[in-house]
Scaffold this motif. Structure first.
Motif, PDB file in Angstrom:
ATOM      1  N   GLY A   1       0.808  -1.203   0.000  1.00 26.64           N
ATOM      2  CA  GLY A   1       0.000   0.000   0.000  1.00 26.64           C
ATOM      3  C   GLY A   1       0.845   1.258   0.000  1.00 26.64           C
ATOM      4  O   GLY A   1       2.074   1.209   0.035  1.00 26.64           O
ATOM      5  N   GLU A   2       0.135   2.380  -0.042  1.00 30.85           N
ATOM      6  CA  GLU A   2       0.776   3.695  -0.024  1.00 30.85           C
ATOM      7  C   GLU A   2       0.342   4.418   1.232  1.00 30.85           C
ATOM      8  O   GLU A   2      -0.839   4.452   1.569  1.00 30.85           O
ATOM      9  CB  GLU A   2       0.348   4.495  -1.253  1.00 30.85           C
ATOM     10  CG  GLU A   2       0.933   5.879  -1.293  1.00 30.85           C
ATOM     11  CD  GLU A   2       0.404   6.708  -2.453  1.00 30.85           C
ATOM     12  OE1 GLU A   2       0.750   7.892  -2.495  1.00 30.85           O
ATOM     13  OE2 GLU A   2      -0.347   6.180  -3.289  1.00 30.85           O
ATOM     14  N   VAL A   3       1.313   4.994   1.939  1.00 30.61           N
ATOM     15  CA  VAL A   3       1.013   5.745   3.155  1.00 30.61           C
ATOM     16  C   VAL A   3       0.336   7.052   2.756  1.00 30.61           C
ATOM     17  O   VAL A   3       0.859   7.812   1.943  1.00 30.61           O
ATOM     18  CB  VAL A   3       2.300   6.024   3.968  1.00 30.61           C
ATOM     19  CG1 VAL A   3       2.001   6.902   5.166  1.00 30.61           C
ATOM     20  CG2 VAL A   3       2.943   4.724   4.406  1.00 30.61           C
ATOM     21  N   VAL A   4      -0.863   7.274   3.302  1.00 32.01           N
ATOM     22  CA  VAL A   4      -1.621   8.490   3.013  1.00 32.01           C
ATOM     23  C   VAL A   4      -1.308   9.561   4.062  1.00 32.01           C
ATOM     24  O   VAL A   4      -1.154  10.726   3.739  1.00 32.01           O
ATOM     25  CB  VAL A   4      -3.138   8.180   2.995  1.00 32.01           C
ATOM     26  CG1 VAL A   4      -3.950   9.432   2.787  1.00 32.01           C
ATOM     27  CG2 VAL A   4      -3.448   7.158   1.922  1.00 32.01           C
ATOM     28  N   ALA A   5      -1.220   9.142   5.330  1.00 32.27           N
ATOM     29  CA  ALA A   5      -0.919  10.066   6.419  1.00 32.27           C
ATOM     30  C   ALA A   5      -0.240   9.300   7.537  1.00 32.27           C
ATOM     31  O   ALA A   5      -0.448   8.103   7.700  1.00 32.27           O
ATOM     32  CB  ALA A   5      -2.202  10.709   6.931  1.00 32.27           C
ATOM     33  N   ALA A   6       0.583   9.990   8.310  1.00 35.76           N
ATOM     34  CA  ALA A   6       1.283   9.370   9.427  1.00 35.76           C
ATOM     35  C   ALA A   6       1.219  10.286  10.634  1.00 35.76           C
ATOM     36  O   ALA A   6       1.230  11.518  10.505  1.00 35.76           O
ATOM     37  CB  ALA A   6       2.741   9.091   9.049  1.00 35.76           C
ATOM     38  N   GLY A   7       1.132   9.692  11.810  1.00 34.24           N
ATOM     39  CA  GLY A   7       1.105  10.454  13.050  1.00 34.24           C
ATOM     40  C   GLY A   7       2.471  11.049  13.353  1.00 34.24           C
ATOM     41  O   GLY A   7       3.451  10.769  12.667  1.00 34.24           O
ATOM     42  N   PRO A   8       2.560  11.855  14.410  1.00 35.75           N
ATOM     43  CA  PRO A   8       3.824  12.518  14.743  1.00 35.75           C
ATOM     44  C   PRO A   8       4.876  11.565  15.295  1.00 35.75           C
ATOM     45  O   PRO A   8       6.061  11.840  15.222  1.00 35.75           O
ATOM     46  CB  PRO A   8       3.418  13.549  15.793  1.00 35.75           C
ATOM     47  CG  PRO A   8       2.161  13.010  16.390  1.00 35.75           C
ATOM     48  CD  PRO A   8       1.476  12.257  15.292  1.00 35.75           C
ATOM     49  N   GLY A   9       4.466  10.435  15.874  1.00 38.16           N
ATOM     50  CA  GLY A   9       5.419   9.483  16.445  1.00 38.16           C
ATOM     51  C   GLY A   9       5.010   9.070  17.841  1.00 38.16           C
ATOM     52  O   GLY A   9       4.048   9.592  18.407  1.00 38.16           O
ATOM     53  N   ALA A  10       5.746   8.137  18.399  1.00 38.33           N
ATOM     54  CA  ALA A  10       5.458   7.638  19.743  1.00 38.33           C
ATOM     55  C   ALA A  10       6.441   8.263  20.736  1.00 38.33           C
ATOM     56  O   ALA A  10       7.494   8.765  20.349  1.00 38.33           O
ATOM     57  CB  ALA A  10       5.578   6.127  19.759  1.00 38.33           C
ATOM     58  N   ARG A  11       6.103   8.187  21.997  1.00 43.79           N
ATOM     59  CA  ARG A  11       6.990   8.700  23.047  1.00 43.79           C
ATOM     60  C   ARG A  11       7.794   7.544  23.626  1.00 43.79           C
ATOM     61  O   ARG A  11       7.277   6.464  23.840  1.00 43.79           O
ATOM     62  CB  ARG A  11       6.184   9.356  24.140  1.00 43.79           C
ATOM     63  CG  ARG A  11       5.383  10.540  23.605  1.00 43.79           C
ATOM     64  CD  ARG A  11       5.529  11.742  24.490  1.00 43.79           C
ATOM     65  NE  ARG A  11       4.810  12.855  23.915  1.00 43.79           N
ATOM     66  CZ  ARG A  11       5.401  13.957  23.475  1.00 43.79           C
ATOM     67  NH1 ARG A  11       6.697  14.088  23.544  1.00 43.79           N
ATOM     68  NH2 ARG A  11       4.690  14.942  22.981  1.00 43.79           N
ATOM     69  N   ASN A  12       9.073   7.798  23.898  1.00 42.58           N
ATOM     70  CA  ASN A  12       9.901   6.765  24.517  1.00 42.58           C
ATOM     71  C   ASN A  12       9.771   6.846  26.039  1.00 42.58           C
ATOM     72  O   ASN A  12       8.972   7.630  26.557  1.00 42.58           O
ATOM     73  CB  ASN A  12      11.363   6.875  24.047  1.00 42.58           C
ATOM     74  CG  ASN A  12      12.010   8.192  24.448  1.00 42.58           C
ATOM     75  OD1 ASN A  12      11.511   8.929  25.290  1.00 42.58           O
ATOM     76  ND2 ASN A  12      13.152   8.468  23.840  1.00 42.58           N
ATOM     77  N   GLU A  13      10.553   6.053  26.762  1.00 41.44           N
ATOM     78  CA  GLU A  13      10.446   6.004  28.221  1.00 41.44           C
ATOM     79  C   GLU A  13      10.805   7.322  28.894  1.00 41.44           C
ATOM     80  O   GLU A  13      10.366   7.592  30.005  1.00 41.44           O
ATOM     81  CB  GLU A  13      11.325   4.873  28.760  1.00 41.44           C
ATOM     82  CG  GLU A  13      10.833   3.502  28.339  1.00 41.44           C
ATOM     83  CD  GLU A  13      11.797   2.406  28.724  1.00 41.44           C
ATOM     84  OE1 GLU A  13      12.786   2.674  29.436  1.00 41.44           O
ATOM     85  OE2 GLU A  13      11.542   1.261  28.318  1.00 41.44           O
TER      86      GLU A  13
END
Length: 99
Positions: free
Chosen positions: A38-50
Motif C-alpha cells: 500500500g501507499e502511506v496516506v498520512a502518518a502520526g507525529p510518532g510515539a513517546r519513549n520512556e
C-alpha cells in the motif's frame, strides 16, 4: 482528506492486486487475496519513549510499504477504503529500482 492519525499510527491505501497471473490467467474478484502492499496516506507525529521524548516515524506520506496480511483496521474516510495501523505492523518500505 481531513484525518490526522495520532501517535505511531499510519493511514494506508491498499494498492490494487494484479488482475492476471504471470501465465495470463485472469483472477476473478471473488478469488483475489487482499494485497499486502500500500501507499502511506498520512502518518502520526510518532510515539513517546520512556523518557517522554517524541520518536519520529520512519514512514511518511507517499511511501510505498509492505504490511502483514491481517494488519490494521479497515475504515472508510471520504468514501475511500483505507487501513489504519501502527507503524510496527509495517514490514518495510518498497523503494523504486534505480536504473
Amino acid at each position: 482528506m481531513k484525518f490526522r492519525p495520532l501517535h505511531d499510527r499510519v493511514v494506508v491505501r491498499r494498492l490494487d492486486a494484479d488482475e492476471k497471473t504471470s501465465g495470463g490467467i485472469i483472477i476473478p474478484d471473488t478469488a483475489k487475496e487482499k494485497p499486502m502492499e500500500g501507499e502511506v496516506v498520512a502518518a502520526g507525529p510518532g510515539a513517546r519513549n520512556e523518557q517522554g521524548q517524541l520518536v519520529a516515524l520512519d514512514v511518511k506520506a507517499g511511501d510505498r510499504v509492505l504490511f502483514g496480511k491481517w494488519s490494521g483496521t479497515e475504515v472508510k474516510i471520504d468514501g475511500e477504503d483505507l487501513l489504519i495501523m501502527k507503524e510496527s505492523d509495517i514490514m518495510g518500505i518498497i523503494e523504486a529500482k534505480k536504473k
